[in-house]
Scaffold this motif. Structure first.
Motif, PDB file in Angstrom:
ATOM      1  N   GLY A 187       0.817  -1.201   0.000  1.00 21.68           N
ATOM      2  CA  GLY A 187       0.000   0.000   0.000  1.00 21.68           C
ATOM      3  C   GLY A 187       0.855   1.257   0.000  1.00 21.68           C
ATOM      4  N   ARG A 188       1.887   1.268   0.845  1.00 26.62           N
ATOM      5  CA  ARG A 188       2.777   2.436   0.893  1.00 26.62           C
ATOM      6  C   ARG A 188       3.531   2.617  -0.423  1.00 26.62           C
ATOM      7  N   VAL A 189       4.041   1.525  -0.972  1.00 22.88           N
ATOM      8  CA  VAL A 189       4.829   1.607  -2.203  1.00 22.88           C
ATOM      9  C   VAL A 189       3.967   2.075  -3.367  1.00 22.88           C
ATOM     10  N   ARG A 190       2.759   1.569  -3.462  1.00 18.29           N
ATOM     11  CA  ARG A 190       1.869   1.990  -4.550  1.00 18.29           C
ATOM     12  C   ARG A 190       1.531   3.477  -4.460  1.00 18.29           C
ATOM     13  N   ARG A 191       1.230   3.948  -3.274  1.00 22.44           N
ATOM     14  CA  ARG A 191       0.918   5.365  -3.112  1.00 22.44           C
ATOM     15  C   ARG A 191       2.119   6.238  -3.435  1.00 22.44           C
ATOM     16  N   ALA A 192       3.304   5.806  -2.987  1.00 26.51           N
ATOM     17  CA  ALA A 192       4.509   6.581  -3.266  1.00 26.51           C
ATOM     18  C   ALA A 192       4.822   6.599  -4.755  1.00 26.51           C
ATOM     19  N   SER A 193       4.648   5.467  -5.424  1.00 28.13           N
ATOM     20  CA  SER A 193       4.912   5.404  -6.866  1.00 28.13           C
ATOM     21  C   SER A 193       3.936   6.270  -7.644  1.00 28.13           C
ATOM     22  N   ALA A 194       2.664   6.196  -7.275  1.00 25.60           N
ATOM     23  CA  ALA A 194       1.661   7.001  -7.978  1.00 25.60           C
ATOM     24  C   ALA A 194       1.947   8.495  -7.807  1.00 25.60           C
ATOM     25  N   ALA A 195       2.318   8.907  -6.595  1.00 18.66           N
ATOM     26  CA  ALA A 195       2.624  10.316  -6.355  1.00 18.66           C
ATOM     27  C   ALA A 195       3.853  10.753  -7.149  1.00 18.66           C
TER      28      ALA A 195
ATOM     29  N   THR B  25      -0.656  -9.634  -7.048  1.00 22.63           N
ATOM     30  CA  THR B  25      -0.483  -8.208  -6.780  1.00 22.63           C
ATOM     31  C   THR B  25       0.885  -7.721  -7.253  1.00 22.63           C
ATOM     32  N   VAL B  26       1.927  -8.504  -6.962  1.00 22.01           N
ATOM     33  CA  VAL B  26       3.278  -8.128  -7.393  1.00 22.01           C
ATOM     34  C   VAL B  26       3.373  -8.110  -8.913  1.00 22.01           C
ATOM     35  N   ASN B  27       2.773  -9.097  -9.562  1.00 23.72           N
ATOM     36  CA  ASN B  27       2.808  -9.133 -11.028  1.00 23.72           C
ATOM     37  C   ASN B  27       2.106  -7.920 -11.637  1.00 23.72           C
ATOM     38  N   GLY B  28       0.964  -7.543 -11.056  1.00 22.51           N
ATOM     39  CA  GLY B  28       0.268  -6.359 -11.545  1.00 22.51           C
ATOM     40  C   GLY B  28       1.074  -5.095 -11.331  1.00 22.51           C
ATOM     41  N   TYR B  29       1.713  -4.988 -10.173  1.00 25.90           N
ATOM     42  CA  TYR B  29       2.538  -3.804  -9.901  1.00 25.90           C
ATOM     43  C   TYR B  29       3.758  -3.775 -10.818  1.00 25.90           C
TER      44      TYR B  29
ATOM     45  N   ARG C 101      14.813  10.573  -4.078  1.00 25.88           N
ATOM     46  CA  ARG C 101      15.843   9.608  -4.411  1.00 25.88           C
ATOM     47  C   ARG C 101      16.048   8.570  -3.306  1.00 25.88           C
ATOM     48  N   ARG C 102      15.995   8.992  -2.048  1.00 28.30           N
ATOM     49  CA  ARG C 102      16.327   8.092  -0.955  1.00 28.30           C
ATOM     50  C   ARG C 102      15.099   7.433  -0.329  1.00 28.30           C
ATOM     51  N   LYS C 103      13.944   7.605  -0.901  1.00 27.37           N
ATOM     52  CA  LYS C 103      12.733   7.019  -0.339  1.00 27.37           C
ATOM     53  C   LYS C 103      12.456   5.662  -0.968  1.00 27.37           C
ATOM     54  N   ASP C 104      11.608   4.883  -0.302  1.00 27.09           N
ATOM     55  CA  ASP C 104      11.243   3.559  -0.810  1.00 27.09           C
ATOM     56  C   ASP C 104      10.269   3.740  -1.968  1.00 27.09           C
ATOM     57  N   ASN C 105      10.834   4.061  -3.141  1.00 27.63           N
ATOM     58  CA  ASN C 105      10.006   4.390  -4.291  1.00 27.63           C
ATOM     59  C   ASN C 105      10.562   3.713  -5.546  1.00 27.63           C
ATOM     60  N   PRO C 106      10.016   2.569  -5.925  1.00 25.89           N
ATOM     61  CA  PRO C 106      10.534   1.862  -7.107  1.00 25.89           C
ATOM     62  C   PRO C 106      10.467   2.686  -8.384  1.00 25.89           C
ATOM     63  N   SER C 107       9.408   3.448  -8.568  1.00 27.47           N
ATOM     64  CA  SER C 107       9.291   4.256  -9.784  1.00 27.47           C
ATOM     65  C   SER C 107      10.425   5.265  -9.882  1.00 27.47           C
ATOM     66  N   ALA C 108      10.807   5.876  -8.756  1.00 31.05           N
ATOM     67  CA  ALA C 108      11.910   6.839  -8.759  1.00 31.05           C
ATOM     68  C   ALA C 108      13.218   6.158  -9.121  1.00 31.05           C
ATOM     69  N   ARG C 109      13.441   4.955  -8.613  1.00 30.78           N
ATOM     70  CA  ARG C 109      14.686   4.259  -8.930  1.00 30.78           C
ATOM     71  C   ARG C 109      14.723   3.823 -10.395  1.00 30.78           C
ATOM     72  N   ILE C 110      13.576   3.465 -10.943  1.00 31.79           N
ATOM     73  CA  ILE C 110      13.530   3.105 -12.365  1.00 31.79           C
ATOM     74  C   ILE C 110      13.832   4.316 -13.236  1.00 31.79           C
ATOM     75  N   ALA C 111      13.196   5.441 -12.919  1.00 30.69           N
ATOM     76  CA  ALA C 111      13.468   6.656 -13.686  1.00 30.69           C
ATOM     77  C   ALA C 111      14.927   7.075 -13.541  1.00 30.69           C
ATOM     78  N   ALA C 112      15.479   6.942 -12.342  1.00 30.08           N
ATOM     79  CA  ALA C 112      16.877   7.308 -12.118  1.00 30.08           C
ATOM     80  C   ALA C 112      17.810   6.422 -12.933  1.00 30.08           C
ATOM     81  N   ALA C 113      17.486   5.130 -13.051  1.00 31.51           N
ATOM     82  CA  ALA C 113      18.328   4.226 -13.841  1.00 31.51           C
ATOM     83  C   ALA C 113      18.331   4.627 -15.307  1.00 31.51           C
ATOM     84  N   GLY C 114      17.155   4.947 -15.853  1.00 30.15           N
ATOM     85  CA  GLY C 114      17.084   5.335 -17.262  1.00 30.15           C
ATOM     86  C   GLY C 114      17.743   6.671 -17.530  1.00 30.15           C
ATOM     87  N   ILE C 115      17.461   7.652 -16.676  1.00 30.98           N
ATOM     88  CA  ILE C 115      18.024   8.984 -16.870  1.00 30.98           C
ATOM     89  C   ILE C 115      19.536   8.963 -16.652  1.00 30.98           C
TER      90      ILE C 115
END
Length: 239
Positions: free
Chosen positions: A61-69, A213-217, A88-102
């Protein structure tokens, strides 16, 4: 009093003294030490299973909300460095993915974009690898649920087999095959199987549900990575 009357009175008193319902605590206390160890292990596994289920649900729940934001802010803000630095330092997979690409894009740009197609492929690979890492990190603890779901019934069955063997031993020791001799040991043995199922059933259901749930995320992360890759590719074409 005749012998028949005496036997009838004994039977009536035995029925009156017999328990009217199953008592799990009494079954555990009366069981053989091996059966007790099996039941105790299964109960500990069951507690661990529920701890994983609750903890994983709260974390998702926390990770999904953080990623969406983050994704909303990422697409709405033109200053990428500001968005990335704030999360950058938060538990946010979307931020780490964007950081890897950028990060891969900037590294390629620093070295000179001699081959834009190869640079674009490296950006895509960097983000795909990060998506896989994020998925593996989230699903790592789910392996315990799968293990309990597949192993717990057999552990309980081992306790049942051991308890039944002990009941047969008591039959031979007392030279009495009456139900009164056999029933307690069999009940204790079957209780081990019941505890095994009690641990396994929630584990199997939770594993299937949480894996879905993990597969959907992961699919959502992959779509976000594709959008970032498309944006980076467009910027490469202007350089």
């Amino acid at each position: 009093m005749t012998v028949i009357d005496l036997l009838a009175a004994t039977a009536d008193s035995a029925v009156a003294a017999a328990p009217t319902r199953l008592d799990p605590i009494e079954l555990f206390v009366s069981a053989d030490i091996v059966v007790q160890l099996v039941i105790a292990g299964l109960l500990i596994a069951s507690i661990w299973v529920w701890a994983i289920i609750i903890g994983f649900t709260m974390r998702m729940g926390r990770v999904r909300r953080a990623s969406a934001a983050f994704e909303d802010e990422f697409w709405a803000n033109d200053n990428v460095d500001l968005v990335m630095g704030a999360r950058r330092r938060k538990d946010n997979p979307s931020a780490r993915i964007a950081a890897a690409g950028i990060g891969e894009f900037r590294e390629s740009h620093k070295q000179g974009l001699k081959d834009r197609q190869a640079a674009s492929a490296r950006v895509a690979q960097a983000m795909e690898g990060q998506v896989a890492d994020e998925s593996d990190t989230l699903s790592r603890r789910l392996n315990f649920l799968a293990t309990v779901g597949s192993v717990a019934p057999f552990v309980g069955l081992f306790g049942t087999v051991w308890g039944i063997m002990n009941s047969f031993f008591q039959i031979g020791l007392q030279q009495n095959s009456s139900l009164a001799v056999v029933a307690p040991g069999i009940a204790e043995a079957l209780f081990a199987t019941a505890v095994g199922l009690f641990a396994a059933i929630p584990a199997v259901i939770a594993y299937n549900r949480l894996s879905h749930t993990v597969n959907g995320y992961e699919a959502n992360l992959a779509r976000f990575a594709d959008r970032v890759h498309a944006q980076v590719s467009r910027e490469m074409e202007t350089l």
